[in-house]
Design an enzyme around this catalytic site. Structure first.
Site, short mmCIF file in Angstrom:
data_model
loop_
_atom_site.label_atom_id
_atom_site.label_comp_id
_atom_site.label_asym_id
_atom_site.label_seq_id
_atom_site.Cartn_x
_atom_site.Cartn_y
_atom_site.Cartn_z
N LYS A 82 4.88 9.11 -5.86
CA LYS A 82 3.77 8.61 -5.04
C LYS A 82 2.51 9.43 -5.30
O LYS A 82 2.56 10.65 -5.42
CB LYS A 82 4.16 8.67 -3.57
CG LYS A 82 3.15 8.05 -2.62
CD LYS A 82 3.67 8.11 -1.20
CE LYS A 82 2.70 7.53 -0.20
NZ LYS A 82 3.22 7.57 1.19
N SER A 156 3.01 3.50 3.45
CA SER A 156 2.07 3.68 2.36
C SER A 156 2.75 3.99 1.02
O SER A 156 2.07 4.13 0.00
CB SER A 156 1.11 4.84 2.69
OG SER A 156 1.83 6.05 2.87
N SER A 180 6.42 5.44 6.30
CA SER A 180 5.87 5.06 5.00
C SER A 180 6.88 4.98 3.86
O SER A 180 6.55 4.47 2.80
CB SER A 180 4.76 6.04 4.60
OG SER A 180 3.62 5.83 5.37
#
Length: 462
Positions: A82, A156, A180
């Protein structure tokens, strides 16, 4: 060809059915083909990954044979990271036009992946600083759901979950500050695990002390393999290593509290409830009940907004994501007394959940109460405006367990009538990560894996 999971890749490599170089080139080919539509990656380490595959991994395997995996359990496995997590060889934008002032070195979790032999294939898309539970940012197109490209992948860690679901890596590394990892894993039909707070070091850590680093993969076995590599204290994260982590125990005969959160659609609930007969057949005792604690969302908002405001000076406002800026501006109005009251709410919630976990080893519930919404939205229509401060309120089963720090896992358990995945969330007592992983593995084994994405839903759209 889509990327295979960790254990399948290891088996093929150890039997010399494929080379690491071939595996990596296949993954890179699929990324080049599918990522422009999917939007899972913001950068790809094509040259470095290919070089590492041929000059390091394949040479180790040729020299050592199966012994190569003794000290390198992820040797030759492709893992995405990420874009919130620092990497030495790839830029870290954090989903933002704002300058990243952090040093360009590997975060501890990334360094541990490399030490285990994993090949970092690229950085995955996130919302700015991970502020929303979608993956819409100023620096990249929205990440789309591989099962339905007009829908969101969630966030996210949406790019991370989408990269695994679409077969654009073997596994992914994400972060979870209010759901997330688990929200996009549920939306994309993969397994996402938020370990106990402190089990995996997070450097630099967020001021809110809500964020966890954790794995996303296609099955529980691969998630467990990643967790074992990532876990352990680190000198730069004073919270890492908190608590004692119990050894793996067999999970038959568990007491399971089945929670029902307001706002859960009847269809999502029905998909998750197909697991109930499996739990009963496995010898577990299941008790259905409404949510046994008050919604801590107002306290979450004050904690998150105050932390966002503290990290964003006024001179940066012109370059902020407009949605996140609304949260930052609210955060500047939050008083110290309000943050203190929010922390008191968090402590009360931790005590309440600790008492509940005296009665149940596992809590189970739908990970997300709704189907994925539009790909370019930051939230469902009734919560999309961040000015009303409801931008995370639509996922009430996710954020409470960031406030308590408990281990929580989203397991894909089926599909809605429109063919979209549904995840079941399993939550355990703080520190009992392996209990959660063990229970999830048994459910997965009896439920059977979801039909592979390329067979079920993509229909040539990507």
């Amino acid at each position: 060809m889509t990327a295979r999971g960790i254990h399948e890749t290891r088996t093929l490599l150890s039997h010399r059915n494929i080379s690491v170089a071939d595996h990596v080139e296949s993954v890179l080919t699929d990324i080049r083909k599918n990522n422009p539509e999917l939007g899972a990656y913001v950068s790809v380490a094509a040259d470095d990954a290919a070089q590492e595959a041929s000059m390091k991994c394949d040479e180790l395997i040729a020299t050592l044979g199966p012994e190569a995996w003794r000290d390198h359990p992820l040797l030759g496995v492709t893992v995405s990271v990420k874009d919130l997590l620092q990497t030495q060889d790839l830029p870290t934008t954090r989903g933002s036009r704002l300058r990243n002032r952090r040093p360009r070195i590997d975060a501890p979790a990334v360094a541990r992946l490399r030490a285990a032999g994993a090949i970092i294939i690229g950085k995955t898309t996130t919302s700015e600083y991970g502020w929303s539970a979608s993956t819409v940012s100023p620096v990249a197109p929205p990440t789309r759901n591989p099962w339905a490209p007009d829908r969101t992948a969630g966030g996210s860690s949406g790019g991370a979950a989408a990269s695994v679901a679409a077969g654009l890596c073997s596994a992914a590394l994400g972060t979870d500050g209010a759901g997330s990892i688990r929200i996009p894993s549920s939306f994309c039909g993969v397994v996402g695990f938020k370990p106990s707070f402190g089990r995996v070091p997070y450097v630099p850590a967020g001021a809110d002390r809500l964020s966890h680093v954790g794995p996303i993969a296609g099955n529980v076995r691969d998630v467990r393999a990643l967790t074992s590599v990532l876990a352990g204290p680190h000198r730069d994260d004073p919270d890492s290593g908190i608590g004692s982590f119990a050894p793996l125990r067999e999970p038959p005969g568990l007491r399971i509290g089945w929670l029902d959160f307001p706002g859960t659609s009847a269809e999502v609930r029905a998909v998750c409830e197909r697991v109930l007969p499996i739990l009963t057949a496995q010898g577990h005792r299941v008790e259905q009940m409404p949510s046994p604690f008050a919604d801590p969302y107002p306290a979450l908002v004050d904690i998150l907004a105050a932390a966002e405001a503290a990290g964003t000076p006024p001179e940066d406002e012109d370059d902020c994501d407009p949605g996140r800026l609304a949260v930052v501006r609210y955060g500047r109005t939050v008083s110290g007394a309000s943050v203190l009251r929010a922390e008191e709410t968090r402590l009360a919630l931790r005590r309440r959940l600790a008492s509940i976990m005296d009665c149940y080893e596992i809590l189970a519930m739908p990970t997300v109460p709704i189907e994925p919404f539009a790909a370019d939205a930051i939230a469902p229509p009734d919560a999309e405006d961040p000015n009303d401060l409801r931008w995370l309120s639509w996922a009430p089963a996710s954020y409470p367990f960031n406030m308590t720090g408990q281990p929580a896992l989203s397991l894909p358990v089926g599909f809605t009538k429109s063919g979209l995945p549904v995840g079941l969330q399993l939550v355990g007592p703080l520190g009992m990560d392996d209990l959660v992983l063990g229970a999830a593995a048994r459910i997965e084994a009896d439920l059977g894996p979801l039909t592979h994405l390329t067979d079920h839903a993509m229909k040539g759209q990507l």
